[in-house]
Motif scaffolding. Structure first.
Motif, short mmCIF file in Angstrom:
data_model
loop_
_atom_site.label_atom_id
_atom_site.label_comp_id
_atom_site.label_asym_id
_atom_site.label_seq_id
_atom_site.Cartn_x
_atom_site.Cartn_y
_atom_site.Cartn_z
N GLY A 144 -4.04 18.75 13.86
CA GLY A 144 -3.90 19.32 12.54
C GLY A 144 -2.81 18.73 11.67
O GLY A 144 -2.49 19.28 10.61
N VAL A 145 -2.22 17.62 12.10
CA VAL A 145 -1.16 16.98 11.31
C VAL A 145 -1.78 15.95 10.37
O VAL A 145 -2.46 15.03 10.82
CB VAL A 145 -0.13 16.30 12.21
CG1 VAL A 145 0.97 15.67 11.35
CG2 VAL A 145 0.47 17.30 13.19
N PRO A 146 -1.56 16.07 9.06
CA PRO A 146 -2.08 15.07 8.13
C PRO A 146 -1.48 13.69 8.43
O PRO A 146 -0.26 13.57 8.59
CB PRO A 146 -1.62 15.58 6.76
CG PRO A 146 -1.34 17.03 6.96
CD PRO A 146 -0.85 17.16 8.36
N LEU A 147 -2.33 12.69 8.51
CA LEU A 147 -1.88 11.34 8.80
C LEU A 147 -2.47 10.40 7.76
O LEU A 147 -3.68 10.22 7.68
CB LEU A 147 -2.30 10.91 10.20
CG LEU A 147 -1.68 9.62 10.76
CD1 LEU A 147 -1.73 9.60 12.28
CD2 LEU A 147 -2.36 8.36 10.21
N VAL A 148 -1.60 9.83 6.94
CA VAL A 148 -2.03 8.91 5.88
C VAL A 148 -1.72 7.49 6.32
O VAL A 148 -0.58 7.16 6.66
CB VAL A 148 -1.29 9.21 4.56
CG1 VAL A 148 -1.69 8.20 3.49
CG2 VAL A 148 -1.60 10.64 4.09
N GLN A 149 -2.75 6.64 6.32
CA GLN A 149 -2.56 5.23 6.63
C GLN A 149 -2.65 4.41 5.35
O GLN A 149 -3.50 4.68 4.48
CB GLN A 149 -3.60 4.75 7.64
CG GLN A 149 -3.39 5.31 9.03
CD GLN A 149 -4.37 4.73 10.02
OE1 GLN A 149 -5.50 5.19 10.11
NE2 GLN A 149 -3.95 3.72 10.76
N VAL A 150 -1.78 3.42 5.23
CA VAL A 150 -1.79 2.53 4.07
C VAL A 150 -1.95 1.10 4.55
O VAL A 150 -1.55 0.75 5.66
CB VAL A 150 -0.48 2.67 3.25
CG1 VAL A 150 -0.32 4.08 2.72
CG2 VAL A 150 0.73 2.28 4.07
N PRO A 151 -2.55 0.24 3.72
CA PRO A 151 -2.68 -1.17 4.10
C PRO A 151 -1.32 -1.82 4.28
O PRO A 151 -0.33 -1.41 3.67
CB PRO A 151 -3.43 -1.80 2.91
CG PRO A 151 -4.13 -0.65 2.25
CD PRO A 151 -3.21 0.52 2.42
N THR A 152 -1.27 -2.84 5.12
CA THR A 152 -0.01 -3.52 5.37
C THR A 152 0.42 -4.41 4.21
O THR A 152 1.57 -4.81 4.12
CB THR A 152 -0.12 -4.43 6.61
OG1 THR A 152 -1.12 -5.42 6.37
CG2 THR A 152 -0.47 -3.61 7.84
N ALA A 153 -0.52 -4.75 3.31
CA ALA A 153 -0.29 -5.69 2.21
C ALA A 153 -0.12 -7.11 2.72
O ALA A 153 0.53 -7.94 2.09
CB ALA A 153 0.91 -5.28 1.35
N ALA A 154 -0.72 -7.41 3.88
CA ALA A 154 -0.62 -8.75 4.44
C ALA A 154 -1.37 -9.78 3.62
O ALA A 154 -1.09 -10.97 3.68
CB ALA A 154 -1.15 -8.76 5.88
N ASP A 155 -2.36 -9.33 2.84
CA ASP A 155 -3.19 -10.27 2.11
C ASP A 155 -2.47 -10.91 0.93
O ASP A 155 -2.70 -12.07 0.59
CB ASP A 155 -4.47 -9.59 1.62
CG ASP A 155 -4.19 -8.32 0.82
OD1 ASP A 155 -3.10 -7.73 0.98
OD2 ASP A 155 -5.06 -7.92 0.03
N SER A 156 -1.58 -10.16 0.29
CA SER A 156 -0.90 -10.67 -0.90
C SER A 156 0.33 -9.84 -1.22
O SER A 156 0.32 -8.61 -1.07
CB SER A 156 -1.86 -10.63 -2.11
OG SER A 156 -1.18 -10.89 -3.32
N VAL A 157 1.37 -10.51 -1.69
CA VAL A 157 2.58 -9.78 -2.10
C VAL A 157 2.29 -8.88 -3.29
O VAL A 157 3.02 -7.92 -3.53
CB VAL A 157 3.74 -10.75 -2.42
CG1 VAL A 157 4.17 -11.53 -1.19
CG2 VAL A 157 3.36 -11.70 -3.56
N ASP A 158 1.23 -9.18 -4.02
CA ASP A 158 0.88 -8.36 -5.18
C ASP A 158 0.38 -6.98 -4.77
O ASP A 158 0.24 -6.09 -5.62
CB ASP A 158 -0.18 -9.06 -6.02
CG ASP A 158 0.33 -10.34 -6.66
OD1 ASP A 158 1.55 -10.40 -6.96
OD2 ASP A 158 -0.45 -11.29 -6.83
N SER A 159 0.08 -6.79 -3.49
CA SER A 159 -0.39 -5.49 -2.99
C SER A 159 0.76 -4.52 -2.69
O SER A 159 0.52 -3.34 -2.45
CB SER A 159 -1.22 -5.69 -1.71
OG SER A 159 -2.33 -6.52 -1.94
N VAL A 160 1.98 -5.04 -2.70
CA VAL A 160 3.13 -4.21 -2.31
C VAL A 160 3.34 -3.01 -3.23
O VAL A 160 3.56 -1.90 -2.74
CB VAL A 160 4.40 -5.07 -2.21
CG1 VAL A 160 5.63 -4.20 -1.95
CG2 VAL A 160 4.25 -6.11 -1.11
N PRO A 161 3.30 -3.16 -4.56
CA PRO A 161 3.53 -1.99 -5.42
C PRO A 161 2.55 -0.85 -5.16
O PRO A 161 2.96 0.32 -5.13
CB PRO A 161 3.37 -2.57 -6.84
CG PRO A 161 3.78 -4.00 -6.69
CD PRO A 161 3.23 -4.42 -5.36
N ALA A 162 1.26 -1.17 -4.95
CA ALA A 162 0.28 -0.11 -4.67
C ALA A 162 0.59 0.58 -3.36
O ALA A 162 0.40 1.79 -3.20
CB ALA A 162 -1.13 -0.72 -4.64
#
Length: 324
Positions: A144-162
């Motif tokens: 019952g613990v909410p677990l949010v996964q986010v991308p590592t942003a390994a594909d591009s440094v431009d993914s970091v802000p999101a």
């Protein structure tokens, strides 16, 4: 401490081999509390909220009073949001962060145990897609613990802000997250501009080194180091040689790749006995980088975290790649 942090870095580096999905924006739950009247105290967190997790599920977070960031890079973001006092546990890769000192440890991000995590009674977990193993994450979700996964942003440094915005939304701080993401985006853009303006693009090989485990690998396409090297104006020697993810170092691969610069993490370099130890690895001494001893070492979380320090890390790489 470096050696402790180093143990988890292998899992993080290897997990960066694949392409991760883009972070999805958070959507406010229909049960979001109404705006407070003028002059009243603002709510402590913008919760409840429903987040589109990187595993494709919608996760509702109602309470961020007891947070466990499952990766060092996520902990760095959570601490920057001013939530140190709400963090009830961290993984070992976060232990180099000052705010993590004295916090309970939940083990390695990719070798978690459900019992140890649940014992800390978290109200929300946030981790990258590197965290695991999957069966343990399922146990935690089933509890019952909410677990949010986010991308590592390994594909591009431009993914970091999101990535930053998604983490912030998951812990009830979307406004602070947008502000933090904007700052990081500006830093990354400025560093990329410097990288794009360079006239000499050196070939750079990222070597993942763990002397204690006799693990010596070269990074290629899909690894976080590839994105960092490219954004800083270099050419990833591993990617150019056709390497996907990480492969063991061989004399043939090093000589064929012929890097002008070898990039390593500081604790990895230390684990093999410094530069002299590095030069004893297969083929390294025969490369242009080995002959000139052009070795660039950086803090692992700064270099590969794809988090708050990505812009400054790129700045350092641009300067190092152009140094004579």
């Amino acid at each position: 401490m470096k050696r402790v942090v180093a143990l988890l870095a292998l899992a993080g580096a290897l997990a960066a081999c694949g392409t991760t999905p883009a972070a999805q924006p958070a959507t406010q739950s229909a049960t979001q509390p109404a705006a407070q009247p003028a002059g009243s105290q603002a709510p402590a967190a913008a919760l409840p909220v429903t987040i589109k997790s990187a595993d494709g599920t919608d996760v509702e977070v109602k309470d961020a009073g007891r947070i466990i960031p499952l990766n060092g890079e996520i902990a760095e973001i959570v601490f920057a949001l001013g939530l140190k006092d709400k963090v009830v546990g961290v993984d070992l890769s976060a232990m180099g962060l000052p705010e993590a000192q004295g916090k309970p440890q939940v083990g390695y991000a990719r070798t978690l145990a459900a019992e140890g995590v649940l014992a800390l009674k978290p109200t929300v977990l946030v981790g990258t897609t590197d965290a695991g193993p999957p069966e343990v994450l399922e146990q935690i979700k089933n509890a019952g613990v909410p677990l949010v996964q986010v991308p590592t942003a390994a594909d591009s440094v431009d993914s970091v802000p999101a990535k930053i915005e998604t983490v912030a939304a998951a812990v009830g701080e979307p406004a602070k997250g947008k502000e933090l993401a904007a700052k990081v985006a500006a830093e990354i853009a400025a560093a990329k501009t410097k990288g794009a303006a360079v006239t000499t693009k050196p070939k750079v090989a990222f070597l993942y080194l763990r002397g204690q485990q006799k693990t010596y690998m070269i990074g290629g396409k899909g690894a976080k180091a590839d994105a960092m090297i490219t954004a800083a104006g270099g050419i990833d020697a591993g990617s150019e040689a056709g390497i996907q993810g990480y492969k063991p170092i061989t004399a043939e691969a090093m000589v064929t790749g012929a890097p002008d610069i070898i990039l390593v993490m500081e604790d990895g370099l230390e684990s093999v006995g410094g530069i002299e130890g590095l030069l004893k690895l297969p083929g390294v001494a025969q490369t242009p980088a080995g002959k000139d001893k052009r070795i660039v070492s950086m803090d692992g979380l700064e270099l590969l975290g794809m988090s708050l320090r990505t812009g400054p890390a790129l700045d350092k790489l641009v300067a190092a790649f152009q140094a004579k």
